[in-house]
Design a protein around this motif. Structure first.
Motif, PDB file in Angstrom:
ATOM      1  N   GLN A   1       0.825  -1.206   0.000  1.00 33.07           N
ATOM      2  CA  GLN A   1       0.000   0.000   0.000  1.00 33.07           C
ATOM      3  C   GLN A   1       0.866   1.266   0.000  1.00 33.07           C
ATOM      4  N   ALA A   2       1.971   1.245   0.794  1.00 32.19           N
ATOM      5  CA  ALA A   2       2.862   2.406   0.820  1.00 32.19           C
ATOM      6  C   ALA A   2       3.495   2.636  -0.542  1.00 32.19           C
ATOM      7  N   ALA A   3       3.907   1.540  -1.195  1.00 28.76           N
ATOM      8  CA  ALA A   3       4.483   1.683  -2.533  1.00 28.76           C
ATOM      9  C   ALA A   3       3.454   2.228  -3.519  1.00 28.76           C
ATOM     10  N   ALA A   4       2.196   1.704  -3.349  1.00 30.84           N
ATOM     11  CA  ALA A   4       1.136   2.216  -4.237  1.00 30.84           C
ATOM     12  C   ALA A   4       0.903   3.701  -4.004  1.00 30.84           C
ATOM     13  N   LEU A   5       0.932   4.104  -2.697  1.00 29.16           N
ATOM     14  CA  LEU A   5       0.755   5.521  -2.389  1.00 29.16           C
ATOM     15  C   LEU A   5       1.888   6.360  -2.957  1.00 29.16           C
ATOM     16  N   GLU A   6       3.086   5.844  -2.848  1.00 29.78           N
ATOM     17  CA  GLU A   6       4.213   6.591  -3.428  1.00 29.78           C
ATOM     18  C   GLU A   6       4.050   6.715  -4.933  1.00 29.78           C
ATOM     19  N   ARG A   7       3.598   5.628  -5.541  1.00 27.75           N
ATOM     20  CA  ARG A   7       3.394   5.724  -6.991  1.00 27.75           C
ATOM     21  C   ARG A   7       2.296   6.745  -7.322  1.00 27.75           C
ATOM     22  N   LYS A   8       1.237   6.707  -6.472  1.00 28.24           N
ATOM     23  CA  LYS A   8       0.175   7.684  -6.705  1.00 28.24           C
ATOM     24  C   LYS A   8       0.660   9.118  -6.491  1.00 28.24           C
ATOM     25  N   ASP A   9       1.499   9.290  -5.433  1.00 28.62           N
ATOM     26  CA  ASP A   9       2.053  10.628  -5.195  1.00 28.62           C
ATOM     27  C   ASP A   9       2.888  11.095  -6.387  1.00 28.62           C
ATOM     28  N   ALA A  10       3.680  10.182  -6.904  1.00 30.68           N
ATOM     29  CA  ALA A  10       4.500  10.543  -8.062  1.00 30.68           C
ATOM     30  C   ALA A  10       3.626  10.897  -9.267  1.00 30.68           C
ATOM     31  N   GLU A  11       2.581  10.098  -9.427  1.00 31.58           N
ATOM     32  CA  GLU A  11       1.682  10.384 -10.540  1.00 31.58           C
ATOM     33  C   GLU A  11       0.998  11.742 -10.357  1.00 31.58           C
TER      34      GLU A  11
END
Length: 370
Positions: A192-202
């Motif tokens: 989930q944290a990795a997904a959030l980081e990816r979302k933040d980057a996006e």
């Protein structure tokens, strides 16, 4: 050619009459040699696992057994436990090789004892002692019972050890299950944290590219806050699980300490049991020696009782002869008494006649003097 035959002929009567006693004696000797009996104790022979045991039987009447064919047979499998013939040990079963010994010191007295070393539970059963002397054959059965006293005792420490082992295994299984669950939860949080980081980057890229409005940014911020709350909630769950694991580890340490204490107690019990086993083995050997002494004493008493019976029969015959002689002597004494009475009567008659003759002679003398 004149040939005379028949029982009255002198050439036939004399040889048959002289040979008849020898033929009767030869027949009796053959009957005596054919009568062969093996005697075994009626009581069951008992022993513990690992002990040495002696299976006893003997010939009756006692005779030298050095040249006989002696076989000890296990009735369950019909195999030779020990085979002895003419002073040599022959083939035997594989599981009894090196464990049996025929006690040859007693063969001259008719004893057929067999020693079996280091008996086990599989040695329990019936054994046949078979003896063959020419055409004569005899056998007897000896029963052996081997028991394991330690296998039948349920010790409390064994029960406690089994309970402790089951608790340890159950606790390890629970800890492994919790560890796998926590690992899965941590992996989910990391994903989930990795997904959030990816979302933040996006989002950053989208902000840079399209310049989103403040409202969209606020929505993203609220979503991020919600995700952060979920992450904190998962962290709290992980902390609780860690505390539970620590308490489980403390319980395991306590169980380990209890196991160490119980191991010392178990070791002392094992030492005491070994000492008791040694004492029991020593007492069993002493009892076996006493049994052998009693058995030899019984044999001696049996032989002496036979001799005493023979002496009693001889004394009874002698007493009967003496009674017959006394009866004859009493009859002779009665006859002598009758004869003595008759002789006394004759003496009294002769005395009376003598007195009469004396009176007559005196009268004659007086007459002649006148």
């Amino acid at each position: 050619m004149h040939f005379t035959s028949g029982c009255n002929h002198p050439s036939f009567t004399l040889p048959w009459r002289t040979l008849l006693p020898y033929l009767v004696a030869l027949h009796l000797l053959q009957l005596g040699s054919a009568q062969l009996t093996v005697v075994a104790p009626s009581l069951r022979v008992t022993a513990n696992v690992g002990q040495d045991v002696v299976l006893r039987c003997h010939l009756c009447p006692c005779k030298d057994a050095w040249r006989l064919d002696i076989r000890w047979i296990q009735q369950r499998s019909s195999g030779f436990v020990h085979h002895y013939q003419d002073g040599e040990d022959l083939e035997q079963m594989e599981e009894y090789k090196g464990r049996t010994e025929l006690l040859r010191d007693g063969l001259s007295d008719g004893n057929l004892d067999l020693r079996i070393t280091a008996v086990s539970s599989s040695d329990s059963g019936s054994y046949s002692c078979a003896v063959q002397d020419g055409d004569a054959y005899a056998e007897a059965v000896v029963n052996l019972e081997v028991s394991d006293p330690f296998s039948q005792i349920v010790h409390p420490w064994k029960v406690a050890l089994a309970v402790i082992v089951t608790l340890l295994v159950g606790s390890f299984v629970i800890i492994a299950f919790l560890y796998r669950k926590k690992a899965a939860q941590s992996r989910e949080l990391m994903d989930q944290a990795a997904a959030l980081e990816r979302k933040d980057a996006e989002l950053v890229e989208l902000d840079e590219i399209s310049g989103l409005s403040a409202e969209s940014l606020k929505q993203l911020a609220s979503k991020l806050n919600e995700n952060a709350d979920e992450v904190e909630h998962c962290n709290l769950d992980l902390k609780k699980d860690c505390e539970e694991m620590r308490s489980g580890v403390a319980d395991l340490k306590k169980l380990a300490r209890e196991l160490e204490e119980n191991s010392t107690v178990i070791w002392t019990w094992d030492v005491m049991l070994k000492v008791l086993a040694a004492k029991l083995g020593h007492k069993a050997k002493e009892l076996e020696k006493q049994h052998l002494q009693f058995y030899r004493h019984f044999q001696h008493m049996y032989s002496s009782a036979g001799k005493q019976k023979e002496l009693v029969t001889k004394l009874e015959e002698h007493c009967e002869q003496m009674e017959r002689r006394n009866a004859k002597l009493e009859a002779a004494a009665v006859k002598l008494g009758h004869k003595a009475k008759e002789s006394e009567k004759q003496k009294s008659e002769l005395k009376e006649r003598h007195e009469e003759m004396a009176e007559q002679t005196e009268a004659v003398v007086v007459e002649t003097e006148e």
